[in-house]
Scaffold this motif. Structure first.
Motif, PDB file in Angstrom:
ATOM      1  N   ARG A 121       0.980  -1.209  -0.071  1.00  0.00           N
ATOM      2  CA  ARG A 121      -0.063   0.160   0.070  1.00  0.00           C
ATOM      3  C   ARG A 121       0.934   1.100   0.046  1.00  0.00           C
ATOM      4  NH1 ARG A 121      -3.370  -3.326   3.444  1.00  0.00           N
ATOM      5  NH2 ARG A 121      -2.433  -2.931   5.552  1.00  0.00           N
ATOM      6  N   ARG A 265      -2.255  -0.231  -8.974  1.00  0.00           N
ATOM      7  CA  ARG A 265      -2.944  -1.186  -7.886  1.00  0.00           C
ATOM      8  C   ARG A 265      -2.596  -0.781  -6.279  1.00  0.00           C
ATOM      9  NH1 ARG A 265      -1.533  -4.574 -12.545  1.00  0.00           N
ATOM     10  NH2 ARG A 265       0.552  -4.957 -11.837  1.00  0.00           N
ATOM     11  N   ASN A 269      -5.226  -0.804  -3.633  1.00  0.00           N
ATOM     12  CA  ASN A 269      -5.063  -1.583  -2.183  1.00  0.00           C
ATOM     13  C   ASN A 269      -5.088  -0.614  -1.179  1.00  0.00           C
ATOM     14  OD1 ASN A 269      -4.138  -3.911  -3.340  1.00  0.00           O
ATOM     15  ND2 ASN A 269      -2.219  -3.941  -3.226  1.00  0.00           N
ATOM     16  N   THR A 270      -4.809   0.521  -1.204  1.00  0.00           N
ATOM     17  CA  THR A 270      -4.852   1.362   0.070  1.00  0.00           C
ATOM     18  C   THR A 270      -6.364   1.900   0.294  1.00  0.00           C
ATOM     19  OG1 THR A 270      -2.526   2.319  -0.597  1.00  0.00           O
ATOM     20  CG2 THR A 270      -4.056   3.842   0.865  1.00  0.00           C
ATOM     21  N   ASP A 272      -9.039   0.035  -0.760  1.00  0.00           N
ATOM     22  CA  ASP A 272      -9.545  -1.106  -0.232  1.00  0.00           C
ATOM     23  C   ASP A 272      -9.305  -1.309   1.426  1.00  0.00           C
ATOM     24  OD1 ASP A 272     -10.726  -3.956  -1.043  1.00  0.00           O
ATOM     25  OD2 ASP A 272      -9.128  -4.498  -0.110  1.00  0.00           O
ATOM     26  N   TYR A 273      -8.259  -0.996   1.725  1.00  0.00           N
ATOM     27  CA  TYR A 273      -7.735  -0.991   3.206  1.00  0.00           C
ATOM     28  C   TYR A 273      -8.565  -0.036   4.119  1.00  0.00           C
ATOM     29  CZ  TYR A 273      -4.928  -0.628   7.381  1.00  0.00           C
ATOM     30  OH  TYR A 273      -4.663  -0.181   8.579  1.00  0.00           O
TER      31      TYR A 273
ATOM     32  N   GLU B 132       1.681  -9.473  -0.701  1.00  0.00           N
ATOM     33  CA  GLU B 132       1.152  -8.096  -1.039  1.00  0.00           C
ATOM     34  C   GLU B 132       1.639  -7.514  -2.066  1.00  0.00           C
ATOM     35  OE1 GLU B 132       2.400  -9.338   2.050  1.00  0.00           O
ATOM     36  OE2 GLU B 132       0.505  -9.776   3.064  1.00  0.00           O
ATOM     37  N   THR B 135       0.822  -8.318  -5.558  1.00  0.00           N
ATOM     38  CA  THR B 135      -0.434  -7.781  -6.072  1.00  0.00           C
ATOM     39  C   THR B 135      -0.204  -6.336  -6.890  1.00  0.00           C
ATOM     40  OG1 THR B 135      -1.096  -6.421  -4.312  1.00  0.00           O
ATOM     41  CG2 THR B 135      -1.690  -8.704  -4.143  1.00  0.00           C
ATOM     42  N   HIS B 140      -3.537  -8.738  -8.747  1.00  0.00           N
ATOM     43  CA  HIS B 140      -4.342  -9.571  -7.780  1.00  0.00           C
ATOM     44  C   HIS B 140      -4.301 -10.845  -7.872  1.00  0.00           C
ATOM     45  CE1 HIS B 140      -4.849  -5.284  -6.833  1.00  0.00           C
ATOM     46  NE2 HIS B 140      -4.900  -5.508  -5.593  1.00  0.00           N
ATOM     47  N   ALA B 143      -1.951 -13.063  -5.594  1.00  0.00           N
ATOM     48  CA  ALA B 143      -2.206 -12.994  -4.224  1.00  0.00           C
ATOM     49  C   ALA B 143      -2.091 -14.306  -3.369  1.00  0.00           C
ATOM     50  CB  ALA B 143      -3.419 -12.021  -3.796  1.00  0.00           C
TER      51      ALA B 143
END
Lengths: 279, 239
Positions: A121, A265, A269-270, A272-273, B132, B135, B140, B143
């Motif tokens: 992230r 991405r 991810n950030t 999403d978290y 992580e 991804t 993804h 993963a």
């Protein structure tokens, strides 16, 4: 009486202490931040949340909200801002320099460069840079290094180490030496030559700045100490000016967001978290 | 319950990285003379750890060639002191690890020294792969795959360590050039079956290695192979 100061009684000592409140120094925080005498041009002072000049050899630290824009300014051309950032919610998520260099396929920090954690992230993004003299290879100075180079490394001494200052800054957020990973530094450049030699570039001169945007709530630690490879035998570091103000985190509307598939991405991810946490 | 060895089961777990049948393997031997005090084989994809006593030398054999051995080191008596990439690089003024490189802790102290090296240069910039970061790097869909960070976390936990204790690492037998414009990345390796590196412990050191399971870049030549770990002790370091 001590010299001309009357501090013989409690009331006199209190009056003496209170009379000092209006004094200023060259390195100090400005509270409220909106009153900063050095507010960045074009920034509405009412949005400032952090305004400070960090002393040579000093450090600072703050927890900032997602979407905060942090400006570090090298006033004299001799500052060196060593920076660590942590996810304030789960601080074992923190700057990972290897991923920060490897995932963008780029060793040198510049505009649009994400500061990545080891969790895939983005902690923060470099969104402005008038210096272009930075380093992600050498970290900061250790006590051992400063004792060899300057003869002393203590935080209260003439040549504090960056690690000593990070240690103090981190403790104020419950962090211990285990929590201090390799750091990055701004304003004193290093380049890698063909044979791997680390070549000193130094600074781009006075008045340059770097802006970072916090992509999640962050613990920010900053140590303002000479770069480990600074060739000067004296301990020379200038004041570091820090301002932060409320803006927005990176979004798909920003050029850097989709500048590469890896970065896109990382922002996904950030988000999403954070969304799962209700942020 | 039967105590018979179950030598083969059917599994629905996705197949991890495996090396091709017929891959050339060279198990080699220790790079320096001395009594062998430990000699272990690390399967592809697996973690490994050991405490290497001060003065002892750890030889790592790249058995199948161009197999990244991701490596972390800790002061065995106080693991808050651990390997530091930037300290190692700043002290030597060079971004690559070669024979003679002193592998330093975040306190600037020597943890280990490279005393033998059979490839041009070793990497300590590229860090470890992880579920992580995969991804980000590959998408993804990767993963679910195993990664070095998983190996580090699992092996570190056996020693009471957590993610707080993981930092940027070394990658024996991996090749990460930095080009003039700062472009950096993992490219084809410089090693070959049987090539070795030898590192001498300068204090009692806990060494944790991940035999890298990455299958999405050339750090394993897309063919993850075993490693051999040999610790030797020479007479003059006996105590």
């Amino acid at each position: 009486m001590v010299g001309t100061r009357d501090t013989a009684s409690v009331l006199a000592a209190r009056a003496d202490a209170r009379a000092q409140g209006a004094n200023v120094s060259d390195w100090m925080p400005y509270l409220p931040a909106a009153t900063s005498p050095f507010a960045p041009h074009g920034v509405d002072p009412s949005t400032l949340v952090w305004a400070e000049t960090v002393a040579p050899g000093g450090y600072t630290h703050k927890v900032v909200a997602r979407g905060t824009r942090l400006r570090l300014e090298d006033v004299t051309g001799d500052a060196c801002a060593h920076v660590l950032v942590f996810n304030a919610l789960e601080p074992w998520e923190r700057l990972n320099v290897a991923d920060t260099q490897k995932i963008p396929w780029q060793a040198y920090l510049g505009v649009g460069h994400p500061l990545l954690s080891g969790e895939g992230r983005v902690l923060a993004t470099v969104v402005a840079d008038t210096s272009a003299r930075h380093d992600a290879f050498c970290g900061t100075s250790s006590d051992e290094w400063n004792v060899v180079k300057y003869g002393d490394a203590a935080p209260q001494g003439p040549s504090p180490s960056g690690r000593a200052q990070f240690t103090l800054a981190g403790v104020k957020h419950g962090l211990t030496p285990r929590d201090l990973p390799p750091s990055v530094s701004f304003f004193q450049g290093v380049r890698v030559e063909d044979d791997g030699a680390l070549a000193w570039q130094g600074s781009a001169g006075p008045g340059t700045y770097v802006d970072l945007v916090a992509e999640m709530p962050l613990i920010v630690l900053v140590a303002n100490v000479p770069h480990p490879l600074d060739p000067r035998t004296d301990y020379v570091v200038g004041p570091l000016r820090v301002h932060a103000w409320r803006t927005a985190p990176s979004s798909p509307a920003d050029e850097h967001y989709g500048a590469s598939p890896e970065r896109e991405r990382a922002y996904l991810n950030t988000t999403d978290y954070l969304e799962a946490r209700g942020l | 319950m039967s105590t018979d060895t179950v030598d083969e089961i059917r599994t629905t777990v996705p197949v991890g990285a495996v090396y091709a049948p017929g891959s050339r393997l060279d198990w080699s031997e220790a790079l320096v003379p001395g009594d062998v005090v430990l000699d272990e084989r690390v399967a592809p994809n697996a973690p490994w750890s050991a405490v290497v006593r001060a003065g002892d030398v750890l030889t790592i054999v790249d058995v199948g060639g161009n197999q990244s051995a991701d490596c972390l080191m800790f002061n065995a008596h106080d693991p808050s002191e651990r390997y530091s990439v930037p300290d190692t690089l700043a002290w030597q003024g060079n971004a690559y690890v070669r024979e003679g490189t002193v592998l330093r802790s975040g306190l600037g102290h020597p943890l280990m020294t490279v005393v033998g090296n059979e490839i041009d240069r070793q990497d300590t910039i590229g860090g470890a792969c992880s579920k992580e970061s995969n991804t980000l790097r590959y998408g993804h869909h990767t993963a679910y795959q195993h990664g070095c960070r998983e190996n580090f976390l699992a092996e570190a936990s056996r020693h009471g360590l957590t993610s707080r204790d993981l930092v940027s690492n070394l990658n024996w037998f991996m090749n990460v050039p930095v080009e003039a414009d700062g472009a950096l990345g993992i490219v084809d390796g410089l090693s070959a079956p049987g090539r070795r590196v030898a590192i001498r412990a300068d204090m009692d050191v806990l060494v944790i290695v991940s035999n890298c399971p990455q299958m999405n870049n050339p750090c394993n030549e897309f063919n993850p192979t075993p490693l051999r770990m040999i610790v030797t002790r020479s007479e003059d370091t006996d105590r």
